[in-house]
Motif scaffolding. Sequence first.
Motif, short mmCIF file in Angstrom:
data_model
loop_
_atom_site.label_atom_id
_atom_site.label_comp_id
_atom_site.label_asym_id
_atom_site.label_seq_id
_atom_site.Cartn_x
_atom_site.Cartn_y
_atom_site.Cartn_z
N LEU A 5 44.53 38.25 36.42
CA LEU A 5 45.33 37.05 36.23
C LEU A 5 46.75 37.24 36.79
CD1 LEU A 5 44.20 36.01 32.64
CD2 LEU A 5 43.54 34.97 34.82
N GLY A 6 47.28 38.46 36.70
CA GLY A 6 48.55 38.74 37.35
C GLY A 6 48.45 38.59 38.85
N SER A 7 47.34 39.04 39.41
CA SER A 7 47.15 38.95 40.86
C SER A 7 47.04 37.51 41.34
CB SER A 7 45.90 39.74 41.25
OG SER A 7 45.71 39.74 42.65
N VAL A 8 46.43 36.63 40.52
CA VAL A 8 46.29 35.22 40.93
C VAL A 8 47.47 34.38 40.45
CG1 VAL A 8 43.78 35.39 40.97
CG2 VAL A 8 44.91 34.54 38.91
N ALA A 9 48.52 35.02 39.94
CA ALA A 9 49.79 34.36 39.63
C ALA A 9 49.70 33.36 38.49
CB ALA A 9 50.37 33.69 40.88
N LEU A 10 48.99 33.72 37.43
CA LEU A 10 48.99 32.89 36.24
C LEU A 10 50.39 32.90 35.62
CD1 LEU A 10 46.92 31.38 34.26
CD2 LEU A 10 47.18 33.42 32.83
N PRO A 11 50.91 31.73 35.20
CA PRO A 11 52.23 31.73 34.55
C PRO A 11 52.30 32.70 33.38
CG PRO A 11 51.55 29.49 35.07
CD PRO A 11 50.39 30.38 35.41
N LEU A 12 53.46 33.33 33.23
CA LEU A 12 53.77 34.36 32.25
C LEU A 12 53.21 35.73 32.63
CD1 LEU A 12 53.38 32.50 28.82
CD2 LEU A 12 55.42 32.75 30.25
N THR A 13 52.65 35.85 33.83
CA THR A 13 52.29 37.16 34.36
C THR A 13 53.20 37.48 35.54
OG1 THR A 13 50.62 36.33 35.92
CG2 THR A 13 49.88 36.84 33.67
N ASN A 14 53.19 38.74 35.97
CA ASN A 14 54.14 39.19 36.99
C ASN A 14 53.96 38.49 38.33
OD1 ASN A 14 51.69 40.43 37.53
ND2 ASN A 14 52.54 42.47 37.81
N GLY A 15 52.75 38.15 38.71
CA GLY A 15 52.53 37.53 40.01
C GLY A 15 53.10 36.14 40.14
N PHE A 16 53.28 35.44 39.03
CA PHE A 16 53.73 34.05 39.09
C PHE A 16 55.16 33.95 39.61
CE2 PHE A 16 55.95 30.49 37.05
CZ PHE A 16 55.21 29.42 37.56
#
Length: 482
Positions: free
Chosen positions: A375-386
């Motif tokens: 989920l971080g990799s797909v940029a989910l809000p509240l994760t680092n990728g977002f």
Amino acid sequence: MLTLLLILLPIAAGVITLLAGERMAKQLALVGGLASLGVAIFTWLQFDPAAGSQFGFKYAWLASGGISFAAGIDGISMLLVLLTTFLTPLIILSAFKNDYKNPASFYSLILFMEAALIGVFTATDAFLFYLFFEAALIPVYFLSAIWGGENRIKVTFKFFIYTIFGSLFMFVALVYLYYQTPGEHSSEIAAFYQLQLSPAAQGLLFWAFFIAFAIKMPLFPFHTWQPDTYTESPTPATMLLSGIMLKMGVYGLIRLLLPIVPLGMEQWGFLAMILSVIGIIYGSIIAIQQSDMKTLIAYSSFAHVGLMAAGVFSSSLNGLQGALIQMLAHGINVIGLFFIVDIIYSRTKTRYLDQLGGITQSTPHLSVYFMILLLGSVALPLTNGFVGEFLLLSSVFAYKGWLGAVAGLTIILGSVYMLRLFQKSMFGPKSKWVEGFQDLTASERAVLLPLIVMVFWIGIYPSTFLKITEPAVNQLLQLVNN
């Protein structure tokens, strides 16, 4: 002197690890990596983002030629030093579950690689930057060539030739810039910033730098070495390549190309932006078609770095800040994902999605960690990728709306290939390959837990890291605009 200590400490730890022999190699390497992390954290706590370059040193190297062994840390360097020193001990620890032939050499090469990477990110002399840029290639070459897969020799030779070829263009550019400095000449990067170069010269220099850094990242169409090298290399080497080494290319764009040749950016920046966006879409489409988990993540990394480069070529605050925070986020996510693939492979002896399935039925911890990193990799809000992806896409939209719309497809395509990866490996009926699959061990959780913490830390409170880089980025953009 803290900068010098950050460079020398992993070298010393690598030498001690090499001399200690097989019995203590793992433990000594880990202690060396943790010691470097401790020094980096201490440096961060003493660091003032508004004060420019700090903790520097300068020693005469070729005094008659004005070339120095000089380095220092500003906000941009600080972020990447933290990334390097944070990931290196995790990479070392991730290798503990595998028995590598000649472990003293294996772990010492990882530490030597760390020293070279820190050297790249802190060098303030252009030729010292080049020296470390090339030195970083040597340890990862031997890691891949000695401990890699069946096709390792052919693949690593291609990787070596590609990167050496690109670096020669940069070396020629640096020599030219050196001779353009007034008086007795200087190789200080800051001196290159002050040069008044003609548009024609800047156009040629743009391509010299662009080719070198585009190969290292890599960008389309200079990427053909990457998927095979990532797949054939042992997982720790793949982690070094994807988690940290590719950031040297993005860092080079920010540190050298953008401020030294702004008129070259005006001439060719749009074409570079087009190539970056093509890489985003091309890498994502190829990733969707992969059945080998490691190759899939390699192509996803290729797509992500295209978006980082696009942000840099936008020459905006959002673009540069987005590229820097995304380098941090991508390094964390890709290290975790490659480690999870290695865990699955070590238990099943396969990485092919059509041979896997049902793993989640007996692995609650692995399933949760895998999903969070995904989920971080797909940029989910509240994760680092977002955070980084939002800043990067907004910068590309501001540059050209239609390019931003095309680049924005990465949100959809990234979700497709990453969720497909999780679904086919973790869900469904158990295949014969995953019978008796055991959940994470304590050492495996020790690698993944710090990564998970960072996924949420960056996603929920990104200002911790954005405020490190913002003054340095503003200063850089002011220099470019002037």
